[in-house]
Design a protein around this motif. Structure first.
Motif, PDB file in Angstrom:
ATOM      1  N   SER A   1      21.590  58.725  29.723  1.00  0.00           N
ATOM      2  CA  SER A   1      21.269  59.975  29.022  1.00  0.00           C
ATOM      3  C   SER A   1      22.021  60.171  27.714  1.00  0.00           C
ATOM      4  O   SER A   1      21.532  60.869  26.820  1.00  0.00           O
ATOM      5  CB  SER A   1      21.572  61.167  29.934  1.00  0.00           C
ATOM      6  N   TYR A   2      23.213  59.583  27.586  1.00  0.00           N
ATOM      7  CA  TYR A   2      24.071  59.899  26.444  1.00  0.00           C
ATOM      8  C   TYR A   2      24.530  58.673  25.658  1.00  0.00           C
ATOM      9  O   TYR A   2      25.560  58.713  24.998  1.00  0.00           O
ATOM     10  CB  TYR A   2      25.275  60.729  26.916  1.00  0.00           C
TER      11      TYR A   2
ATOM     12  N   ASP B   1      25.035  61.189  19.080  1.00  0.00           N
ATOM     13  CA  ASP B   1      25.402  62.594  19.275  1.00  0.00           C
ATOM     14  C   ASP B   1      25.815  62.899  20.714  1.00  0.00           C
ATOM     15  O   ASP B   1      25.748  64.043  21.167  1.00  0.00           O
ATOM     16  CB  ASP B   1      24.262  63.511  18.847  1.00  0.00           C
ATOM     17  N   ALA B   2      26.286  61.893  21.440  1.00  0.00           N
ATOM     18  CA  ALA B   2      26.599  62.032  22.857  1.00  0.00           C
ATOM     19  C   ALA B   2      27.586  63.159  23.153  1.00  0.00           C
ATOM     20  O   ALA B   2      27.393  63.918  24.097  1.00  0.00           O
ATOM     21  CB  ALA B   2      27.136  60.712  23.405  1.00  0.00           C
TER      22      ALA B   2
ATOM     23  N   ASP C   1      28.301  65.953  21.478  1.00  0.00           N
ATOM     24  CA  ASP C   1      27.688  67.269  21.306  1.00  0.00           C
ATOM     25  C   ASP C   1      26.652  67.544  22.397  1.00  0.00           C
ATOM     26  O   ASP C   1      26.639  68.625  22.990  1.00  0.00           O
ATOM     27  CB  ASP C   1      27.031  67.385  19.930  1.00  0.00           C
ATOM     28  N   SER C   2      25.807  66.571  22.677  1.00  0.00           N
ATOM     29  CA  SER C   2      24.770  66.735  23.698  1.00  0.00           C
ATOM     30  C   SER C   2      25.383  66.951  25.077  1.00  0.00           C
ATOM     31  O   SER C   2      24.934  67.808  25.840  1.00  0.00           O
ATOM     32  CB  SER C   2      23.853  65.512  23.741  1.00  0.00           C
TER      33      SER C   2
ATOM     34  N   ASN D   1      26.983  70.372  25.354  1.00  0.00           N
ATOM     35  CA  ASN D   1      25.926  71.380  25.501  1.00  0.00           C
ATOM     36  C   ASN D   1      25.400  71.410  26.932  1.00  0.00           C
ATOM     37  O   ASN D   1      25.186  72.485  27.503  1.00  0.00           O
ATOM     38  CB  ASN D   1      24.770  71.112  24.534  1.00  0.00           C
ATOM     39  N   PHE D   2      25.180  70.239  27.522  1.00  0.00           N
ATOM     40  CA  PHE D   2      24.733  70.141  28.908  1.00  0.00           C
ATOM     41  C   PHE D   2      25.745  70.798  29.844  1.00  0.00           C
ATOM     42  O   PHE D   2      25.384  71.575  30.730  1.00  0.00           O
ATOM     43  CB  PHE D   2      24.523  68.670  29.300  1.00  0.00           C
TER      44      PHE D   2
END
Length: 95
Positions: free
Chosen positions: A67-68, A72-73, A75-76, A79-80
């Motif tokens: 998934s990451y 941008d891992a 930040d993503s 956020n998750f």
């Protein structure tokens, strides 16, 4: 384990680790006289496993990797974690 690496003038490398029940996602940017390190640390593995719908440490690492594994891992992923109300520590160091 390294889950992302690019080769730009300011290069980024992202690593994921799980050691002693502590999950860490680290991003390193460097080049052209610039360096930045951003670190997300999680201590509540049961919360992240529940949110990602996995049961084992291995499945958790694999799901995060899939998934990451992109630039941008950090930040993503943060956020998750925020959306799922999972507590984490965030550190940023810049030179």
């Amino acid at each position: 384990m390294e889950i992302y690496k690019d080769n730009y003038p300011i290069s980024r490398s992202i690593c994921l680790s799980l050691l002693d029940n502590v999950l860490t996602l680290e991003s390193y940017d460097s080049g052209d006289g610039f360096s930045e390190e951003r670190i997300i640390t999680l201590y509540d593995l049961s919360a992240i496993k529940k949110a990602m719908n996995v049961e084992t440490d291995e499945d958790l690492l694999e799901k995060i990797k899939i998934s990451y594994s992109k630039s941008d891992a950090v930040d993503s992923f943060s956020n998750f974690l925020g959306k799922n109300k999972i507590k984490f520590q965030y550190h940023r160091f810049t030179n």
